[in-house]
Design a protein around this motif. Structure first.
Motif, PDB file in Angstrom:
ATOM      1  N   LEU A  47       0.792  -1.371  -0.107  1.00  0.00           N
ATOM      2  CA  LEU A  47       0.004   0.021  -0.002  1.00  0.00           C
ATOM      3  C   LEU A  47       0.856   1.143   0.077  1.00  0.00           C
ATOM      4  O   LEU A  47       0.537   2.110  -0.790  1.00  0.00           O
ATOM      5  N   LEU A  48       1.802   1.398   0.903  1.00  0.00           N
ATOM      6  CA  LEU A  48       2.767   2.579   0.981  1.00  0.00           C
ATOM      7  C   LEU A  48       3.515   2.627  -0.417  1.00  0.00           C
ATOM      8  O   LEU A  48       3.839   3.538  -0.905  1.00  0.00           O
ATOM      9  N   GLN A  49       4.015   1.535  -1.048  1.00  0.00           N
ATOM     10  CA  GLN A  49       4.693   1.504  -2.253  1.00  0.00           C
ATOM     11  C   GLN A  49       3.708   2.051  -3.317  1.00  0.00           C
ATOM     12  O   GLN A  49       4.294   2.919  -4.127  1.00  0.00           O
ATOM     13  N   PHE A  50       2.715   1.973  -3.363  1.00  0.00           N
ATOM     14  CA  PHE A  50       1.665   2.158  -4.355  1.00  0.00           C
ATOM     15  C   PHE A  50       1.414   3.680  -4.048  1.00  0.00           C
ATOM     16  O   PHE A  50       1.350   4.582  -5.136  1.00  0.00           O
ATOM     17  N   MET A  51       1.257   4.251  -2.869  1.00  0.00           N
ATOM     18  CA  MET A  51       1.262   5.567  -2.606  1.00  0.00           C
ATOM     19  C   MET A  51       2.302   6.394  -3.149  1.00  0.00           C
ATOM     20  O   MET A  51       1.800   7.439  -3.849  1.00  0.00           O
ATOM     21  N   ILE A  52       3.491   6.118  -3.021  1.00  0.00           N
ATOM     22  CA  ILE A  52       4.461   6.709  -3.590  1.00  0.00           C
ATOM     23  C   ILE A  52       4.588   6.729  -5.169  1.00  0.00           C
ATOM     24  O   ILE A  52       4.872   7.561  -5.901  1.00  0.00           O
ATOM     25  N   HIS A  53       4.167   5.488  -5.610  1.00  0.00           N
ATOM     26  CA  HIS A  53       4.206   5.235  -7.182  1.00  0.00           C
ATOM     27  C   HIS A  53       3.054   6.228  -7.890  1.00  0.00           C
ATOM     28  O   HIS A  53       3.402   6.869  -8.917  1.00  0.00           O
ATOM     29  N   ALA A  54       1.972   6.258  -7.318  1.00  0.00           N
ATOM     30  CA  ALA A  54       0.883   7.010  -7.747  1.00  0.00           C
ATOM     31  C   ALA A  54       1.338   8.571  -7.521  1.00  0.00           C
ATOM     32  O   ALA A  54       0.853   9.549  -8.416  1.00  0.00           O
ATOM     33  N   ALA A  55       1.832   8.929  -6.342  1.00  0.00           N
ATOM     34  CA  ALA A  55       2.061  10.213  -6.322  1.00  0.00           C
ATOM     35  C   ALA A  55       3.245  10.897  -7.192  1.00  0.00           C
ATOM     36  O   ALA A  55       3.009  11.890  -7.598  1.00  0.00           O
ATOM     37  N   SER A  56       4.069   9.875  -7.216  1.00  0.00           N
ATOM     38  CA  SER A  56       5.191  10.448  -8.301  1.00  0.00           C
ATOM     39  C   SER A  56       4.859  10.398  -9.736  1.00  0.00           C
ATOM     40  O   SER A  56       5.223  11.118 -10.649  1.00  0.00           O
ATOM     41  N   ALA A  57       3.871   9.458  -9.965  1.00  0.00           N
ATOM     42  CA  ALA A  57       3.272   9.177 -11.608  1.00  0.00           C
ATOM     43  C   ALA A  57       2.433  10.529 -11.649  1.00  0.00           C
ATOM     44  O   ALA A  57       2.626  11.131 -12.665  1.00  0.00           O
ATOM     45  N   ILE A  58       1.535  10.820 -10.831  1.00  0.00           N
ATOM     46  CA  ILE A  58       0.744  11.742 -11.122  1.00  0.00           C
ATOM     47  C   ILE A  58       1.099  13.218 -10.811  1.00  0.00           C
ATOM     48  O   ILE A  58       0.757  14.112 -11.600  1.00  0.00           O
ATOM     49  N   HIS A  59       1.940  13.227  -9.813  1.00  0.00           N
ATOM     50  CA  HIS A  59       2.241  14.642  -9.441  1.00  0.00           C
ATOM     51  C   HIS A  59       3.755  14.937  -9.663  1.00  0.00           C
ATOM     52  O   HIS A  59       4.335  16.021  -9.208  1.00  0.00           O
ATOM     53  N   GLY A  60       4.459  13.743 -10.324  1.00  0.00           N
ATOM     54  CA  GLY A  60       5.839  14.096 -10.829  1.00  0.00           C
ATOM     55  C   GLY A  60       6.435  15.496 -11.087  1.00  0.00           C
ATOM     56  O   GLY A  60       7.230  16.256 -10.560  1.00  0.00           O
ATOM     57  N   PRO A  61       5.586  16.053 -12.042  1.00  0.00           N
ATOM     58  CA  PRO A  61       5.695  17.361 -12.853  1.00  0.00           C
ATOM     59  C   PRO A  61       5.514  18.510 -11.903  1.00  0.00           C
ATOM     60  O   PRO A  61       6.198  19.390 -11.831  1.00  0.00           O
ATOM     61  N   CYS A  62       4.678  18.362 -10.832  1.00  0.00           N
ATOM     62  CA  CYS A  62       4.038  19.360 -10.070  1.00  0.00           C
ATOM     63  C   CYS A  62       5.258  19.404  -8.848  1.00  0.00           C
ATOM     64  O   CYS A  62       6.047  20.610  -8.673  1.00  0.00           O
ATOM     65  N   ILE A  63       5.916  18.341  -8.439  1.00  0.00           N
ATOM     66  CA  ILE A  63       6.951  18.123  -7.615  1.00  0.00           C
ATOM     67  C   ILE A  63       8.208  18.973  -8.156  1.00  0.00           C
ATOM     68  O   ILE A  63       8.767  19.751  -7.506  1.00  0.00           O
ATOM     69  N   ALA A  64       8.531  18.398  -9.437  1.00  0.00           N
ATOM     70  CA  ALA A  64       9.850  18.905 -10.066  1.00  0.00           C
ATOM     71  C   ALA A  64       9.696  20.403 -10.186  1.00  0.00           C
ATOM     72  O   ALA A  64      10.605  21.103 -10.192  1.00  0.00           O
ATOM     73  N   ALA A  65       8.598  20.739 -10.778  1.00  0.00           N
ATOM     74  CA  ALA A  65       8.403  22.394 -10.685  1.00  0.00           C
ATOM     75  C   ALA A  65       8.503  23.260  -9.670  1.00  0.00           C
ATOM     76  O   ALA A  65       9.075  24.197  -9.478  1.00  0.00           O
ATOM     77  N   ALA A  66       7.917  22.693  -8.462  1.00  0.00           N
ATOM     78  CA  ALA A  66       8.153  23.174  -7.192  1.00  0.00           C
ATOM     79  C   ALA A  66       9.719  23.300  -6.773  1.00  0.00           C
ATOM     80  O   ALA A  66      10.096  24.135  -5.982  1.00  0.00           O
ATOM     81  N   ALA A  67      10.193  22.131  -7.042  1.00  0.00           N
ATOM     82  CA  ALA A  67      11.792  22.031  -6.533  1.00  0.00           C
ATOM     83  C   ALA A  67      12.683  22.914  -7.490  1.00  0.00           C
ATOM     84  O   ALA A  67      13.928  22.938  -7.281  1.00  0.00           O
ATOM     85  N   GLY A  68      12.389  22.986  -8.831  1.00  0.00           N
ATOM     86  CA  GLY A  68      13.217  23.793  -9.741  1.00  0.00           C
ATOM     87  C   GLY A  68      13.642  22.958 -10.685  1.00  0.00           C
ATOM     88  O   GLY A  68      14.047  23.683 -11.862  1.00  0.00           O
ATOM     89  N   SER A  69      13.547  21.285 -10.720  1.00  0.00           N
ATOM     90  CA  SER A  69      14.013  20.857 -11.832  1.00  0.00           C
ATOM     91  C   SER A  69      13.897  19.384 -11.573  1.00  0.00           C
ATOM     92  O   SER A  69      13.322  19.037 -10.514  1.00  0.00           O
ATOM     93  N   TRP A  70      13.785  18.578 -12.537  1.00  0.00           N
ATOM     94  CA  TRP A  70      13.992  17.023 -12.337  1.00  0.00           C
ATOM     95  C   TRP A  70      15.200  16.485 -11.422  1.00  0.00           C
ATOM     96  O   TRP A  70      15.967  17.033 -11.589  1.00  0.00           O
ATOM     97  N   TRP A  71      14.688  15.653 -10.732  1.00  0.00           N
ATOM     98  CA  TRP A  71      15.624  14.930  -9.992  1.00  0.00           C
ATOM     99  C   TRP A  71      16.687  14.163 -10.848  1.00  0.00           C
ATOM    100  O   TRP A  71      16.038  13.292 -11.708  1.00  0.00           O
ATOM    101  N   GLN A  72      17.950  14.144 -10.564  1.00  0.00           N
ATOM    102  CA  GLN A  72      18.652  13.416 -11.344  1.00  0.00           C
ATOM    103  C   GLN A  72      19.366  11.949 -10.333  1.00  0.00           C
ATOM    104  O   GLN A  72      19.913  10.955 -11.152  1.00  0.00           O
TER     105      GLN A  72
END
Length: 268
Positions: free
Chosen positions: A103-128
């Protein structure tokens, strides 16, 4: 957002609502909630909670540039709340729960899939580069948080994976970040230098270990550090935490952005 991702988003939302909607609630920032960790500040006009304010005063830009907890945990309730049960049982050294881990793994997977662009934009870039917050007793790939990191959706990016090495100071009980809690080998330090590092953790309490990881990475030359974790621990033992817990009643919604506020604004 592509049609396939939009379809996944709705399916993930429905699944997580059925599985954790009755125990998790979305974190948020705003009046009375810390801009860093999403915990309570006690006063609507204050932007940082006490612990994050003290950490910023001491360490400044050495701390993580962005902390992204997904859901609030209702800690130290009697009887134990299901949200606490999930984050404890998934990594129990005696009898870990595969169901909780998935369940926790899927929460991380879903959040990064759906909101990855939002997180990257807030952080200033994609993580490398990606790493985890290691444990004092379960090092390397043996720690269940590795399973969380393995589920991060990378959106086609080539992400390097590295490990931090704990020092003896990881056993410290003062719940305060330290520059010497972790170390990096010269080879790993070279891989993080000048890059954006994503740090995966399961639960954010005081931020001592996550922010210690950030301090080590920044000292090694990381350009940015983002912390992504499943849960922000709130405690019924503390009045300001109790008031925040009681004010958040909506069930967990995977489409609510963990950065900013409201639903994801990516085009569908």
């Amino acid at each position: 957002m592509t049609s396939s991702l939009a379809e996944f988003s709705e399916q993930a939302r429905a699944y997580l609502f059925s599985q954790v909607g009755d125990c998790f609630t979305n974190t948020s920032r705003g009046p009375g909630r810390c801009l860093v960790c999403t915990g309570p500040t006690g006063i609507a006009e204050v932007q940082l909670c006490g612990q994050c304010s003290r950490q910023r005063a001491e360490f400044g830009v050495g701390l993580a540039d962005l902390v992204v907890p997904l859901a609030y945990v209702r800690g130290w309730m009697t009887p134990q709340h299901q949200s606490e049960h999930l984050v404890r049982r998934y990594k129990s050294p005696v009898q870990p729960s595969r169901w909780c881990a998935e369940l926790l793994q899927f929460m991380i997977h879903a959040a990064s899939a759906i909101h990855g662009p939002c997180i990257a934009a807030a952080a200033g870039s994609w993580w490398q580069v990606m790493t985890i917050v290691p444990s004092a007793t379960r090092l390397g790939a043996d720690h269940p948080v590795v399973g969380l990191a393995q589920q991060v959706f990378e959106h086609g990016n080539n992400v390097d994976r590295v490990l931090l090495t704990p020092t003896e100071h990881i056993a410290s009980t003062d719940r305060h970040p330290r520059r010497d809690m972790f170390t990096l080998s010269p080879e790993v330090a070279a891989r993080v230098r000048g890059r954006h590092v994503l740090v995966i953790d399961d639960t954010y309490v005081s931020g001592s270990r996550s922010q210690s990881a950030a301090l080590t990475l920044k000292t090694a030359g990381a350009q940015r550090v983002t912390v992504l974790c499943v849960a922000r621990w709130l405690s019924y033992r503390w009045d300001d935490h109790w008031r925040l817990i009681e004010s958040v009643l909506a069930p967990y919604d995977a489409l609510i952005r963990p950065v900013g506020s409201g639903p994801c604004l990516a085009p569908r």
